[in-house]
Every structure is written in C-alpha cells, then in structure tokens.
Design an enzyme around this catalytic site. Structure first.
Site, PDB file in Angstrom:
ATOM      1  N   GLY A  11      24.570  -3.623  -8.342  1.00 10.06           N
ATOM      2  CA  GLY A  11      25.174  -3.635  -9.205  1.00 10.06           C
ATOM      3  C   GLY A  11      25.176  -3.729 -10.743  1.00 10.06           C
ATOM      4  N   ARG A  15      25.675  -8.154 -17.250  1.00 10.43           N
ATOM      5  CA  ARG A  15      25.009  -8.701 -19.021  1.00 10.43           C
ATOM      6  C   ARG A  15      24.220  -8.049 -19.468  1.00 10.43           C
ATOM      7  NH1 ARG A  15      22.656 -13.692 -15.206  1.00 10.43           N
ATOM      8  NH2 ARG A  15      23.452 -12.595 -13.947  1.00 10.43           N
ATOM      9  N   GLN A  73      27.617   2.446  -2.090  1.00 10.71           N
ATOM     10  CA  GLN A  73      28.605   0.879  -1.819  1.00 10.71           C
ATOM     11  C   GLN A  73      28.995   1.077  -3.220  1.00 10.71           C
ATOM     12  OE1 GLN A  73      26.663  -2.851  -2.986  1.00 10.71           O
ATOM     13  NE2 GLN A  73      27.283  -4.090  -1.552  1.00 10.71           N
ATOM     14  N   ASP A 102      16.637  -3.657  -9.704  1.00 11.58           N
ATOM     15  CA  ASP A 102      16.444  -5.073 -11.046  1.00 11.58           C
ATOM     16  C   ASP A 102      15.202  -6.006 -10.744  1.00 11.58           C
ATOM     17  OD1 ASP A 102      17.444  -6.353  -9.813  1.00 11.58           O
ATOM     18  OD2 ASP A 102      19.334  -6.777 -10.350  1.00 11.58           O
ATOM     19  N   ARG A 330       1.991  18.370 -34.480  1.00  9.47           N
ATOM     20  CA  ARG A 330       3.329  18.130 -33.573  1.00  9.47           C
ATOM     21  C   ARG A 330       2.791  19.330 -32.274  1.00  9.47           C
ATOM     22  NH1 ARG A 330       7.837  20.965 -36.812  1.00  9.47           N
ATOM     23  NH2 ARG A 330       8.666  21.054 -35.056  1.00  9.47           N
ATOM     24  N   TYR A 363       2.440  21.429 -44.538  1.00  7.74           N
ATOM     25  CA  TYR A 363       3.213  22.496 -43.459  1.00  7.74           C
ATOM     26  C   TYR A 363       2.435  23.628 -43.429  1.00  7.74           C
ATOM     27  CZ  TYR A 363       5.974  24.325 -40.171  1.00  7.74           C
ATOM     28  OH  TYR A 363       6.614  24.453 -38.869  1.00  7.74           O
ATOM     29  N   ASN A 374      -9.962  26.184 -45.765  1.00 10.02           N
ATOM     30  CA  ASN A 374      -9.223  25.618 -46.618  1.00 10.02           C
ATOM     31  C   ASN A 374      -8.182  25.334 -47.423  1.00 10.02           C
ATOM     32  OD1 ASN A 374     -10.398  23.012 -48.854  1.00 10.02           O
ATOM     33  ND2 ASN A 374      -9.185  24.092 -49.705  1.00 10.02           N
ATOM     34  N   TYR A 384       9.874  31.035 -41.491  1.00  7.76           N
ATOM     35  CA  TYR A 384      11.001  30.619 -41.130  1.00  7.76           C
ATOM     36  C   TYR A 384      12.568  31.498 -41.886  1.00  7.76           C
ATOM     37  CZ  TYR A 384      15.151  28.873 -38.379  1.00  7.76           C
ATOM     38  OH  TYR A 384      16.777  28.131 -37.815  1.00  7.76           O
TER      39      TYR A 384
HETATM   40  C1  UD1 Z   1      20.830 -13.351  -4.134  1.00 12.54           C
HETATM   41  C2  UD1 Z   1      20.341 -13.629  -2.799  1.00 12.54           C
HETATM   42  C3  UD1 Z   1      19.577 -15.777  -3.069  1.00 12.54           C
HETATM   43  C4  UD1 Z   1      17.965 -14.883  -4.440  1.00 12.54           C
HETATM   44  C5  UD1 Z   1      18.699 -14.478  -5.024  1.00 12.54           C
HETATM   45  C6  UD1 Z   1      17.162 -13.679  -5.189  1.00 12.54           C
HETATM   46  C7  UD1 Z   1      21.857 -12.973  -0.982  1.00 12.54           C
HETATM   47  C8  UD1 Z   1      23.533 -13.687  -0.678  1.00 12.54           C
HETATM   48  N1  UD1 Z   1      21.630 -14.047  -2.305  1.00 12.54           N
HETATM   49  O1  UD1 Z   1      21.401 -13.817  -5.005  1.00 12.54           O
HETATM   50  O2  UD1 Z   1      19.463 -15.973  -1.826  1.00 12.54           O
HETATM   51  O3  UD1 Z   1      17.887 -15.915  -4.431  1.00 12.54           O
HETATM   52  O4  UD1 Z   1      19.452 -12.671  -4.576  1.00 12.54           O
HETATM   53  O5  UD1 Z   1      18.132 -13.858  -7.203  1.00 12.54           O
HETATM   54  O6  UD1 Z   1      21.746 -12.548  -0.893  1.00 12.54           O
HETATM   55  N2  UD1 Z   1      23.495  -5.521  -4.697  1.00 12.54           N
HETATM   56  C9  UD1 Z   1      23.775  -4.672  -3.784  1.00 12.54           C
HETATM   57  N3  UD1 Z   1      25.187  -5.044  -3.736  1.00 12.54           N
HETATM   58  C10 UD1 Z   1      26.407  -5.872  -3.623  1.00 12.54           C
HETATM   59  C11 UD1 Z   1      25.802  -7.236  -3.750  1.00 12.54           C
HETATM   60  C12 UD1 Z   1      24.559  -7.418  -4.380  1.00 12.54           C
HETATM   61  O7  UD1 Z   1      23.700  -3.805  -4.417  1.00 12.54           O
HETATM   62  O8  UD1 Z   1      27.118  -5.507  -3.094  1.00 12.54           O
HETATM   63  C13 UD1 Z   1      22.506  -5.994  -5.445  1.00 12.54           C
HETATM   64  C14 UD1 Z   1      22.335  -6.528  -6.503  1.00 12.54           C
HETATM   65  O9  UD1 Z   1      22.380  -5.258  -7.949  1.00 12.54           O
HETATM   66  C15 UD1 Z   1      20.869  -7.074  -7.347  1.00 12.54           C
HETATM   67  C16 UD1 Z   1      20.858  -7.746  -6.330  1.00 12.54           C
HETATM   68  O10 UD1 Z   1      21.544  -7.021  -5.063  1.00 12.54           O
HETATM   69  O11 UD1 Z   1      19.861  -6.001  -7.654  1.00 12.54           O
HETATM   70  C17 UD1 Z   1      21.117  -9.095  -5.629  1.00 12.54           C
HETATM   71  O12 UD1 Z   1      22.521  -9.562  -5.929  1.00 12.54           O
HETATM   72  P1  UD1 Z   1      23.196 -10.528  -7.003  1.00 12.54           P
HETATM   73  O13 UD1 Z   1      24.001 -10.288  -6.581  1.00 12.54           O
HETATM   74  O14 UD1 Z   1      22.332 -10.606  -8.105  1.00 12.54           O
HETATM   75  O15 UD1 Z   1      22.489 -11.527  -6.074  1.00 12.54           O
HETATM   76  P2  UD1 Z   1      22.135 -13.123  -5.914  1.00 12.54           P
HETATM   77  O16 UD1 Z   1      23.660 -13.820  -6.484  1.00 12.54           O
HETATM   78  O17 UD1 Z   1      21.237 -13.464  -7.236  1.00 12.54           O
END
Ligand code: UD1
Ligand code: CA
Length: 453
Positions: A11, A15, A73, A102, A330, A363, A374, A384
């Site tokens: 992800g 935000r 990905q 996360d 230090r 220093y 002392n 230096y």
């Molecule tokens: C997901 C769940 C939801 C759950 C929620 C909890 C799915 C479809 N939904 O939703 O049921 O309640 O988490 O927080 O699984 N990520 C990737 N690749 C992607 C998409 C996401 O690595 O293509 C990772 C993101 O970085 C993140 C995690 O997966 O760490 C969750 O992705 P996010 O898009 O936040 O899922 P939600 O829509 O919140």
C-alpha cells in the site's frame, strides 16, 4: 506442517502525507514493518515473504539485515491479488499466515491461537467486535457459522449493522490458497481482487471457518495516518512501561517515559519524567535517572546517578558516579567508579579514572585521565588542529586549574598542577607546577580616558 508468513506491504499510505513509505514510518524508533517482521520471526516460519510495491527499494534496503523473501506487486489491485503475487513461492503443503506491514502491535500469543485454529479446520480468521465497525469488512454468519465476508462498500444496511469485523489477519491451508486465489474476480464496488472472497468459496466447499479474537483491539489496529501512528505509539509505550514497572522499575510517571530500544535494569532503579531510552541501555542496581535525560546505548553501574537534562550516548558509567545536571557523554566516554561529571561538561572518547572530577563547563576529548584527578572549571582539551586529532594524558592525582587549554598531544604528570588560565603546550613532569599565562602587571599612573564632547 510448515508455516509460511506473507506480509502485505504494498500500500502507498497516501494519508501519511510523507515521502517515507508507510511501512517505514517509525513506531518506538523502529519501522512499522520491522515490528511485524520481528513478530513473524518469533513464530519460526519456514519462510517470510513481503509483498512490496510503493517505495520497494527503500523498504528492502531498510530490512537488509533480516532473512526475507520479496515479492513485487506492481499495481495494487486488492489484497487477494497481493497474496496471488506470493502464491508461486508458497509450497503446496503447509499453511500460510497473512499479516500486514501497517498493523504493528499484534501479539504472538494471539497469532498462536489463530494458527492452532487453522491447524484444526484449515481456515481461521482473526475477527474483532467493534462499537464502530464502519469501513471494515463484516463477518456474515448463518446459524453461527461464518459464511462470507462482505466489504463495507459492498454491504447492505443490514450487513453494515454487524459489529464483528475482519481484521485482515488470517491463516489458511496452502492447498486452499492454490485452489481459490486463481478463481478470484474483481466484480465488486472497488473493482479489486478481495482476499476476503476466499471465505465464501471455502464455505461452499463445506470447510468450517474458525474465528479467533485478539486479547486487545489495538493488536489488530492498522496505521493509515500520523494520528493513528501516535495512538499506537502510546499503546506500545504504555505496554513497555507496564512491563518494566511489573519487573520492579520505578517510573515516576509511566505516561512520560519513552523506550525506543531495550532497557535492562537491576533492583531499585528509578527513572524520572521525560526520559528517552534508545538502543541498548543497561542499568545496574539502584541507578537513578533524572528528568529529561536521553540515553542511547549506555551501561550505567550500581548506585550511579544521572542528574536531569543529561545526554549520554555509547558511554560507560561505572558505580557510584554522579553525572549532570546538563552533562553530555559522547561515544567512547568511560567513567570509572566514583567519577563526577557536572554541568555543561562534554566528554568524548575519554577514560576517566577512579574518583576523578570535571564539575563545570569543560570539553574533554581523546584523553586518558588517571584516578583522583581534578579538572577545573573550563578545562578544554584542544584535541583537533583542523586535520588530525591528538591525545591528552593526565596522570593520577593531577590538578588542572580553572580555564586551562591543554593543547594536545600533551601529557600532564602524576600529581602535577597547572595554574588557572594556563595554555599548556608542553608536557608537565610529575609533581610539578606549570603556569603558562602572561604575568599580571600594574601600569603606574594610568588614568581612565575622559568623554570627549
Ligand atoms: C481489508 C479487508 C477488510 C478488513 C480490513 C481491515 C479485503 C478485501 N478487505 O480492507 O475486510 O476489514 O482490511 O483493515 O481484504 N495491500 C496490498 N496490496 C493491495 C491492497 C492492499 O499490499 O493491492 C495491503 C495494504 O498495504 C494494507 C493491507 O493490504 O496493508 C490492507 O489493504 P487495504 O486497502 O487497507 O484494505 P481495506 O480496504 O482496509
Ligand atoms: Ca485498511
């Protein structure tokens, strides 16, 4: 049966409003992802795969010291697609635990329960009941059995009333992943491949879906912005403070204590407010740390006291020492027993022997100071020359007068004395007095100038 772990970390973290990839944002001084990796490793998996996307090189570089497999990905088209990317690396046998880069504070005890449940049924979900479930996928049950997960955006009003939500953490037999993942479609409100759709497929095949809840809700909370990051930081700090206090450490205010590394302590140690601990800090018995101190990678011996507002880094303090207030040790500062370091004294790469003192405004760098020396107020080692660093040696029992400049390389003999205000450029023999300053003179008949109009 072997356990594989897949950590989803592709992800973007928009935000966060940061140039740093989300999973590298620090919690307790350490990237979010490394909390998850530490947790994963504690479960002794046969492999740990990280699905990365955004900021991949940076993420990999910051985890270079851990054995991980990386899967890219390129386009983030859903959690199902993310796990699909890892599928070629998952063996046909065994099971896989899905974690998130996360979601940093899950406890291994909660995961153990989930993994055990997956061993029994082949499919286990970590769920949690929330007062405000909006935004999460909902766990849809029929006669108590989990039948599917519906994402908030796809849910009906009735489904949105369900308070049991999907945390995203799950543990599934690899065989099921290999069967179901290629069948996922993106026919839903977000046009994504949902990992959660596996639940309905498994149910249709008669597989019982187990659910387990974590001991605390914060274990499954994710971080999307700086506010959530700060909230989980407080949760983590409160946990550390609790653990340390139950282990016998006195914290004058657990809400004003920050641990960003590890802290070991003997009995009867106390830490006043606003102290920050980084790296590896070891305290002996009866050590007192004053308010506002910052300690990184230090070892402090029994009954030593670090007075307020002192900063210590990569330093060793032996027993019965007093350091501060406002002292700075230090890297390479080594204090033997009963050394006193006072206010506005900076010590770098220097050993001070038993009972030596530097109490004010000094220093001392690149020096070896004997015992019972002392160092007067305002002692400066001029170590230096702009290019090279030089050593200062000060023998046992020497007395350095106030406001001395010791121009290194230079050596002061045992029990030698230097006069106040000296600039010492030559070695001083044992037991001798050296004075290196201009003599005072009185100018006879001198008159103050008068104001000219
Ligand atoms: C997901 C769940 C939801 C759950 C929620 C909890 C799915 C479809 N939904 O939703 O049921 O309640 O988490 O927080 O699984 N990520 C990737 N690749 C992607 C998409 C996401 O690595 O293509 C990772 C993101 O970085 C993140 C995690 O997966 O760490 C969750 O992705 P996010 O898009 O936040 O899922 P939600 O829509 O919140
Ligand atoms: Ca999310």
């Amino acid at each position: 049966m072997s356990l594989n772990i897949v950590i989803l970390a592709a992800g973007k973290g928009t935000r966060m409003k940061s140039d740093l990839p989300k999973v590298l944002q620090p919690l307790a001084g350490k990237p979010l992802l490394s909390h998850v990796v530490t947790l994963a490793k504690s479960l002794n998996p046969s492999s740990t795969l990280v699905v990365y996307g955004h900021g991949g090189d940076h993420v990999q570089a910051s985890m270079a010291d851990v054995a991980l497999e990386w899967v890219e990905q390129a386009k983030q088209q859903g959690t199902g697609q993310a796990v699909q990317c890892a599928l070629p690396k998952l063996p046909a046998q065994g099971k896989t635990l899905i974690l998130y880069g996360d979601v940093p504070l899950t406890q291994s005890s909660s995961l153990d329960t989930l993994i055990t449940a997956a061993s029994e049924t082949g499919f286990a979900l970590m769920t949690v009941s929330l007062e405000h479930p909006a935004g999460y996928g909902r766990i849809v049950r029929e006669k108590g059995k989990v039948v599917r997960i519906v994402e908030h955006k796809d849910a009906s009003a009735e489904e949105r009333a369900i308070d049991e939500v999907n945390t995203g953490i799950l543990c599934v037999d690899n065989a099921l992943l290999h069967t179901y993942l290629p069948r996922l479609t993106n026919h839903n409100a977000q046009g994504e491949y949902y990992l959660t759709d596996l639940v309905a497929m498994a149910y249709a095949d008669g597989i019982a879906i187990a659910t387990r809840q974590p001991a605390a809700v914060w274990e499954v909370e994710g971080v999307n912005d700086k506010l959530q990051l700060a909230n989980l930081e407080r949760v983590w700090q409160a946990e550390q403070a609790r653990r340390l206090m139950l282990g016998g450490l006195t914290l004058l205010d657990p809400a004003r204590f920050d641990l960003r590394g590890s802290l070991q302590h003997g009995t009867d140690c106390s830490i006043d407010i606003n102290v920050v601990i980084e790296g590896k800090v070891i305290l002996g018995k009866g050590v007192r740390i004053g308010a506002g101190c910052h300690l990184r990678d230090v070892h402090i011996g029994d009954h030593s006291e670090i007075r307020p507002m002192s900063i210590l880094e990569s330093a060793q303090v032996a027993e019965d020492c007093v350091v501060g207030p406002y002292a700075r040790l230090r890297p390479g500062a080594q204090l033997a027993d009963k050394v006193h370091i006072g206010n506005f004294v900076e010590i770098k790469n220097t050993c001070l022997g038993l009972g030596s003192k530097a109490n004010h405004l000094s220093y001392i760098g690149d020096a070896t100071v004997g015992s019972h020396v002392n160092l007067g107020a305002g002692t400066i080692t001029c170590n230096y020359d702009g290019i090279n660093k030089f050593q200062t040696l000060i023998g046992d029992g020497a007395f350095i007068g106030s406001n001395n400049s010791l121009v290194a390389p230079v050596s002061i003999g045992k029990a030698a004395t230097t006069g106040a205000g000296s600039v010492i450029t030559k070695d001083v023999p044992d037991d001798q007095l050296a004075i290196a300053r201009t003599r005072q003179q009185t100018v006879p008949g001198w008159k103050r100038p008068k104001r000219q109009d």
